[in-house]
Design a protein around this motif. Structure first.
Motif, PDB file in Angstrom:
ATOM      1  N   ALA A  45       0.815  -1.224   0.000  1.00 12.69           N
ATOM      2  CA  ALA A  45       0.000   0.000   0.000  1.00 12.69           C
ATOM      3  C   ALA A  45       0.842   1.264   0.000  1.00 12.69           C
ATOM      4  CB  ALA A  45      -0.948  -0.008   1.196  1.00 12.69           C
ATOM      5  N   ILE A  46       2.033   1.199   0.598  1.00 10.00           N
ATOM      6  CA  ILE A  46       2.893   2.393   0.603  1.00 10.00           C
ATOM      7  C   ILE A  46       4.001   2.310  -0.441  1.00 10.00           C
ATOM      8  CG2 ILE A  46       2.392   3.018   2.990  1.00 10.00           C
ATOM      9  CD1 ILE A  46       5.020   1.722   3.823  1.00 10.00           C
ATOM     10  N   GLY A  47       3.912   1.302  -1.312  1.00  9.18           N
ATOM     11  CA  GLY A  47       4.843   1.204  -2.434  1.00  9.18           C
ATOM     12  C   GLY A  47       6.217   0.660  -2.095  1.00  9.18           C
ATOM     13  N   GLN A  48       6.347  -0.099  -1.011  1.00  4.47           N
ATOM     14  CA  GLN A  48       7.652  -0.613  -0.606  1.00  4.47           C
ATOM     15  C   GLN A  48       7.854  -2.094  -0.910  1.00  4.47           C
ATOM     16  OE1 GLN A  48       8.176   0.345   3.544  1.00  4.47           O
ATOM     17  NE2 GLN A  48       8.698   2.457   3.092  1.00  4.47           N
ATOM     18  N   ALA A  49       6.853  -2.761  -1.487  1.00  3.79           N
ATOM     19  CA  ALA A  49       6.998  -4.200  -1.728  1.00  3.79           C
ATOM     20  C   ALA A  49       6.104  -4.642  -2.863  1.00  3.79           C
ATOM     21  CB  ALA A  49       6.638  -4.982  -0.463  1.00  3.79           C
ATOM     22  N   GLU A  50       6.393  -5.825  -3.355  1.00  2.72           N
ATOM     23  CA  GLU A  50       5.572  -6.498  -4.352  1.00  2.72           C
ATOM     24  C   GLU A  50       4.761  -7.573  -3.632  1.00  2.72           C
ATOM     25  OE1 GLU A  50       5.362  -5.706  -7.624  1.00  2.72           O
ATOM     26  OE2 GLU A  50       6.689  -4.029  -7.154  1.00  2.72           O
ATOM     27  N   PRO A  51       3.657  -8.017  -4.223  1.00  5.91           N
ATOM     28  CA  PRO A  51       2.862  -9.056  -3.561  1.00  5.91           C
ATOM     29  C   PRO A  51       3.637 -10.359  -3.406  1.00  5.91           C
ATOM     30  CG  PRO A  51       1.865  -8.399  -5.659  1.00  5.91           C
ATOM     31  CD  PRO A  51       3.093  -7.573  -5.465  1.00  5.91           C
ATOM     32  N   LEU A  52       3.555 -10.950  -2.222  1.00  3.04           N
ATOM     33  CA  LEU A  52       4.213 -12.227  -1.954  1.00  3.04           C
ATOM     34  C   LEU A  52       3.223 -13.382  -1.927  1.00  3.04           C
ATOM     35  CD1 LEU A  52       6.605 -11.117   0.948  1.00  3.04           C
ATOM     36  CD2 LEU A  52       7.133 -11.352  -1.492  1.00  3.04           C
ATOM     37  N   PHE A  53       1.943 -13.066  -2.051  1.00  3.18           N
ATOM     38  CA  PHE A  53       0.901 -14.077  -1.953  1.00  3.18           C
ATOM     39  C   PHE A  53      -0.002 -13.999  -3.179  1.00  3.18           C
ATOM     40  CE2 PHE A  53       2.201 -12.744   2.251  1.00  3.18           C
ATOM     41  CZ  PHE A  53       2.426 -13.939   2.900  1.00  3.18           C
ATOM     42  N   LYS A  54      -0.824 -15.027  -3.383  1.00  6.90           N
ATOM     43  CA  LYS A  54      -1.794 -15.035  -4.476  1.00  6.90           C
ATOM     44  C   LYS A  54      -2.965 -14.130  -4.121  1.00  6.90           C
ATOM     45  CE  LYS A  54      -0.657 -19.729  -5.797  1.00  6.90           C
ATOM     46  NZ  LYS A  54      -1.112 -21.111  -5.895  1.00  6.90           N
ATOM     47  N   ALA A  55      -3.644 -13.629  -5.152  1.00  9.67           N
ATOM     48  CA  ALA A  55      -4.785 -12.740  -4.923  1.00  9.67           C
ATOM     49  C   ALA A  55      -5.832 -13.400  -4.032  1.00  9.67           C
ATOM     50  CB  ALA A  55      -5.401 -12.323  -6.260  1.00  9.67           C
ATOM     51  N   ALA A  56      -6.060 -14.682  -4.211  1.00 16.73           N
ATOM     52  CA  ALA A  56      -7.056 -15.392  -3.402  1.00 16.73           C
ATOM     53  C   ALA A  56      -6.671 -15.398  -1.925  1.00 16.73           C
ATOM     54  CB  ALA A  56      -7.223 -16.821  -3.896  1.00 16.73           C
ATOM     55  N   GLU A  57      -5.373 -15.435  -1.628  1.00 13.83           N
ATOM     56  CA  GLU A  57      -4.937 -15.415  -0.232  1.00 13.83           C
ATOM     57  C   GLU A  57      -5.209 -14.050   0.409  1.00 13.83           C
ATOM     58  OE1 GLU A  57      -1.267 -18.363   0.247  1.00 13.83           O
ATOM     59  OE2 GLU A  57      -1.026 -16.994  -1.468  1.00 13.83           O
ATOM     60  N   TYR A  58      -5.024 -12.981  -0.370  1.00 17.62           N
ATOM     61  CA  TYR A  58      -5.382 -11.657   0.140  1.00 17.62           C
ATOM     62  C   TYR A  58      -6.893 -11.591   0.349  1.00 17.62           C
ATOM     63  CZ  TYR A  58      -0.676 -10.024  -0.947  1.00 17.62           C
ATOM     64  OH  TYR A  58       0.681  -9.864  -0.978  1.00 17.62           O
TER      65      TYR A  58
END
Length: 116
Positions: A45-58
């Protein structure tokens, strides 16, 4: 009754229940199973990382958070999600994470179809 002050303490395990046995309890310590995905979502959300999980997990984490809010407010998870999706920081960050994960997979698919 004499009050005791704890100056040194070691905690080996913390558990939580839906209905505390102590009358008048106002706080519950939540288990930290969802902490890594929530931390990643906050960083996305603050632009410091890329997603580490699948969309379904979020998505699953969003539903879990809605359940937590429902337990606190005495509503259903669905109503909690509707009422708090724009105001609860954790829900907002998880939604950012879900969308970022969706965009990442779309990019991978388009890169396969249209190589540089």
């Amino acid at each position: 009754m004499k009050k005791m002050i704890i100056r040194d303490m070691t905690v080996n395990e913390i558990s939580s229940v839906d209905n505390p046995a102590v009358k008048g309890a106002t706080a519950v310590i939540m288990k930290s199973a969802g902490i890594p995905i929530r931390k990643n979502a906050a960083e996305i959300a603050i632009g410091q990382a890329e997603p580490l999980f699948k969309a379904a997990e979020y998505g699953d984490a969003i539903i879990e958070r809605a359940g937590e809010i429902a337990a606190q407010t005495g509503t259903t998870p669905e109503k909690a999600l509707l009422d708090h999706s724009g105001t609860d920081a954790v829900l907002i960050e998880l939604a950012y994470g879900e969308r970022a994960a969706e965009m990442a997979i779309m990019k991978v698919r388009s890169d396969r179809l249209f190589p540089a």
